[in-house]
Scaffold this active site. Structure first.
Site, PDB file in Angstrom:
ATOM      1  CE1 TYR A  53      -2.948  -3.120   0.536  1.00  0.00           C
ATOM      2  CE2 TYR A  53      -3.445  -2.358   2.743  1.00  0.00           C
ATOM      3  CZ  TYR A  53      -3.622  -3.269   1.725  1.00  0.00           C
ATOM      4  OH  TYR A  53      -4.486  -4.325   1.910  1.00  0.00           O
ATOM      5  CG  HIS A 111      -0.595  -8.415   0.166  1.00  0.00           C
ATOM      6  ND1 HIS A 111      -0.260  -7.076   0.232  1.00  0.00           N
ATOM      7  CD2 HIS A 111      -1.940  -8.435  -0.005  1.00  0.00           C
ATOM      8  CE1 HIS A 111      -1.357  -6.345   0.098  1.00  0.00           C
ATOM      9  NE2 HIS A 111      -2.383  -7.144  -0.049  1.00  0.00           N
TER      10      HIS A 111
END
Length: 276
Positions: A53, A111
């Site tokens: 992010y 992730h």
């Protein structure tokens, strides 16, 4: 806003707040800093970020500047999906901790089982290597729980069969119309908590007619129906917003959807991915 004081208990006994605040697509800098600050100000105690992010530094600063005792905030970050080696995973964890500038992490996740630009690629060996690195930092006490994200039963089996610690959590796309029943059933059987990202179906669910009708019936908003649905499915929703009014709205979940109405919501087949 009782939900803000409710917890799930992970398989290792760690308590995790039942509602989280997501920061996916929240840009680094003022936007991420202020949104996390607003979430903490309004009672959230569970913040979810990721190296991918690119906002860990702002998220960490907002947490530190809040002056809320560190042990009262549950912080999650994630190993980037392309990192599939033991040494690289350890380096990545150090970078995450440096960016967040926190003494420890509460939850660290792989992730995805494959790099985002090679979805579906078999990375079985690399996932085991990366997870073993996470087991190391877990045993060292630098992170309180470890897990995965976007893993299905096959990828989870690979970790469970080749590593020591069963993942404590699996963060997946989970929303009305896309409740990933097979993965959900598998995780419940193995006592792996499902965290529901995109619980509003990237906003798509808010315009669904059936969800809108259900919201009117319960005198709540479509977003609140979506989040309450996730909680009643015993998953942990991670809504995100940069607007204080919505940040507050997403915590007002102290109502119960009837069993009959939950079954009606289960029947909705309106996954926005069909149109991607």
């Amino acid at each position: 806003m009782k939900v803000l004081n409710d917890f799930y208990t992970l398989s290792n006994g760690i308590k995790i707040p039942k509602l989280g605040f997501g920061t996916w697509q929240v840009p680094d800098g003022d936007v991420a800093y202020h949104s996390v600050s607003l979430a903490l100000k309004n009672g959230y105690r569970h913040i979810d970020t990721a190296a991918a992010y690119k906002n860990e530094a702002s998220v960490g600063k907002a947490i530190r500047d809040s002056k809320i005792p560190r042990e009262e905030i549950f912080v999650t970050s994630k190993l980037q999906s392309h990192i599939k080696s033991y040494d690289e995973a350890l380096k990545a964890f150090d970078k995450t901790m440096e960016a967040l500038d926190l003494e420890y992490l509460d939850l660290y996740l792989i992730h995805a089982p494959w790099p985002w630009n090679e979805i579906g690629k078999d990375c079985s060996v690399g996932n085991v290597e990366a997870y073993k690195a996470m087991e190391k930092v877990y045993k060292e006490g630098r992170v309180r729980a470890i897990g995965v994200s976007n893993f299905g039963p096959k990828e989870l089996d690979n970790i469970i069969n080749n590593c020591e610690i069963v993942p404590h959590a699996n963060q997946i796309a989970f929303f009305i119309g896309h409740n990933q029943k097979e993965t959900d059933d598998y995780c419940k059987e193995k006592n792996i908590l499902i965290e529901a990202y995109s619980p509003l179906a990237i906003g798509h669910a808010l315009s669904n007619e059936q969800i809108q009708k259900m919201a009117k019936k319960y005198k709540v908003t479509p977003a609140q129906i979506c989040l309450r649905y996730c909680i009643q499915k015993e998953t942990l929703p991670l809504p995100k917003s940069t607007h204080e009014s919505r940040i507050i709205e997403n915590t007002k979940l102290d109502f119960e959807i009837s069993v009959k109405d939950m079954k009606e919501l289960d029947k909705i087949d309106d996954d926005p991915r069909k149109w991607e």
